[in-house]
Design a protein around this motif. Sequence first.
Motif, PDB file in Angstrom:
ATOM      1  N   SER A 100      -2.432   6.312 -12.121  1.00 31.96           N
ATOM      2  CA  SER A 100      -1.293   6.142 -11.211  1.00 31.96           C
ATOM      3  C   SER A 100      -1.766   6.451  -9.791  1.00 31.96           C
ATOM      4  O   SER A 100      -1.523   7.537  -9.266  1.00 31.96           O
ATOM      5  CB  SER A 100      -0.140   7.048 -11.625  1.00 31.96           C
ATOM      6  OG  SER A 100      -0.571   8.392 -11.619  1.00 31.96           O
ATOM      7  N   TYR A 101      -2.456   5.516  -9.192  1.00 34.23           N
ATOM      8  CA  TYR A 101      -2.999   5.702  -7.846  1.00 34.23           C
ATOM      9  C   TYR A 101      -1.889   5.587  -6.805  1.00 34.23           C
ATOM     10  O   TYR A 101      -1.092   4.667  -6.837  1.00 34.23           O
ATOM     11  CB  TYR A 101      -4.078   4.655  -7.551  1.00 34.23           C
ATOM     12  CG  TYR A 101      -4.606   4.745  -6.146  1.00 34.23           C
ATOM     13  CD1 TYR A 101      -5.563   5.694  -5.815  1.00 34.23           C
ATOM     14  CD2 TYR A 101      -4.125   3.925  -5.146  1.00 34.23           C
ATOM     15  CE1 TYR A 101      -6.038   5.811  -4.523  1.00 34.23           C
ATOM     16  CE2 TYR A 101      -4.588   4.032  -3.855  1.00 34.23           C
ATOM     17  CZ  TYR A 101      -5.549   4.967  -3.557  1.00 34.23           C
ATOM     18  OH  TYR A 101      -6.010   5.083  -2.275  1.00 34.23           O
ATOM     19  N   LYS A 102      -1.869   6.550  -5.903  1.00 29.52           N
ATOM     20  CA  LYS A 102      -0.928   6.519  -4.787  1.00 29.52           C
ATOM     21  C   LYS A 102      -1.729   6.675  -3.514  1.00 29.52           C
ATOM     22  O   LYS A 102      -2.504   7.631  -3.384  1.00 29.52           O
ATOM     23  CB  LYS A 102       0.091   7.645  -4.907  1.00 29.52           C
ATOM     24  CG  LYS A 102       1.032   7.439  -6.063  1.00 29.52           C
ATOM     25  CD  LYS A 102       2.140   8.474  -6.060  1.00 29.52           C
ATOM     26  CE  LYS A 102       3.069   8.125  -7.206  1.00 29.52           C
ATOM     27  NZ  LYS A 102       3.329   9.152  -8.112  1.00 29.52           N
TER      28      LYS A 102
ATOM     29  N   PRO B 292      -7.109   0.409  -0.668  1.00 31.18           N
ATOM     30  CA  PRO B 292      -8.037   1.543  -0.745  1.00 31.18           C
ATOM     31  C   PRO B 292      -8.443   1.934  -2.164  1.00 31.18           C
ATOM     32  O   PRO B 292      -9.603   2.241  -2.418  1.00 31.18           O
ATOM     33  CB  PRO B 292      -7.285   2.677  -0.060  1.00 31.18           C
ATOM     34  CG  PRO B 292      -6.290   2.022   0.816  1.00 31.18           C
ATOM     35  CD  PRO B 292      -5.939   0.734   0.151  1.00 31.18           C
ATOM     36  N   GLY B 293      -7.498   1.960  -3.095  1.00 28.79           N
ATOM     37  CA  GLY B 293      -7.835   2.354  -4.461  1.00 28.79           C
ATOM     38  C   GLY B 293      -8.821   1.404  -5.110  1.00 28.79           C
ATOM     39  O   GLY B 293      -9.794   1.822  -5.750  1.00 28.79           O
TER      40      GLY B 293
ATOM     41  N   GLN C 269      -3.358   6.469   4.997  1.00 26.35           N
ATOM     42  CA  GLN C 269      -3.866   5.127   4.721  1.00 26.35           C
ATOM     43  C   GLN C 269      -2.818   4.096   5.142  1.00 26.35           C
ATOM     44  O   GLN C 269      -1.682   4.137   4.691  1.00 26.35           O
ATOM     45  CB  GLN C 269      -4.211   4.974   3.245  1.00 26.35           C
ATOM     46  CG  GLN C 269      -5.407   5.812   2.854  1.00 26.35           C
ATOM     47  CD  GLN C 269      -5.661   5.791   1.364  1.00 26.35           C
ATOM     48  OE1 GLN C 269      -4.747   5.692   0.560  1.00 26.35           O
ATOM     49  NE2 GLN C 269      -6.923   5.900   0.998  1.00 26.35           N
ATOM     50  N   LYS C 270      -3.227   3.202   6.016  1.00 26.03           N
ATOM     51  CA  LYS C 270      -2.312   2.212   6.565  1.00 26.03           C
ATOM     52  C   LYS C 270      -2.330   0.943   5.726  1.00 26.03           C
ATOM     53  O   LYS C 270      -3.328   0.625   5.079  1.00 26.03           O
ATOM     54  CB  LYS C 270      -2.707   1.876   8.001  1.00 26.03           C
ATOM     55  CG  LYS C 270      -2.606   3.066   8.929  1.00 26.03           C
ATOM     56  CD  LYS C 270      -2.980   2.673  10.326  1.00 26.03           C
ATOM     57  CE  LYS C 270      -2.866   3.852  11.267  1.00 26.03           C
ATOM     58  NZ  LYS C 270      -3.225   3.508  12.631  1.00 26.03           N
ATOM     59  N   PRO C 271      -1.239   0.172   5.759  1.00 24.49           N
ATOM     60  CA  PRO C 271      -1.233  -1.100   5.052  1.00 24.49           C
ATOM     61  C   PRO C 271      -2.184  -2.092   5.718  1.00 24.49           C
ATOM     62  O   PRO C 271      -2.534  -1.947   6.898  1.00 24.49           O
ATOM     63  CB  PRO C 271       0.219  -1.571   5.151  1.00 24.49           C
ATOM     64  CG  PRO C 271       0.816  -0.800   6.261  1.00 24.49           C
ATOM     65  CD  PRO C 271       0.043   0.471   6.376  1.00 24.49           C
TER      66      PRO C 271
END
Length: 131
Positions: free
Chosen positions: A84-86, A66-67, A91-93
């Motif tokens: 530092s994107y989290k 997603p990022g 959001q699923k893998p």
Amino acid sequence: MKSLLQIFTWWNGQTIGTRFHTWRFGTRVGSDDAGNVYYQGGKDSEGRTRRWVIYNGYADASAIPPGWHGWIHHRTDVSPADESYKPREWQKPHQPNGTGSAQAYRPPGSISGTGERPRVTGDYDAWTPRS
């Protein structure tokens, strides 16, 4: 062997055109956990900086996290490598596309699905003589 795959298959890694464009204009921005490498350089038809990904193996656009998806589509100017994107909790893998495989979605009543489709109003009833 990898070079031959890249010459003759567009879906595996990168093509010769992408390799040349990356060598000539590309600046590496970062990579993700799957091993995909992200680049930018040059301008697109709208005057924005062109961004692209070289996949690690099979080219599957849904495999972009997603990022990185937001960055590659110009929704953000800051790449996940620069912050530092989290991912958010919703959001699923990544799951590979199951079309054409045993993991494909088969709704009830489809030809390849199990069970019978429930009847609904407006279903067709075949005409028979003297009915």
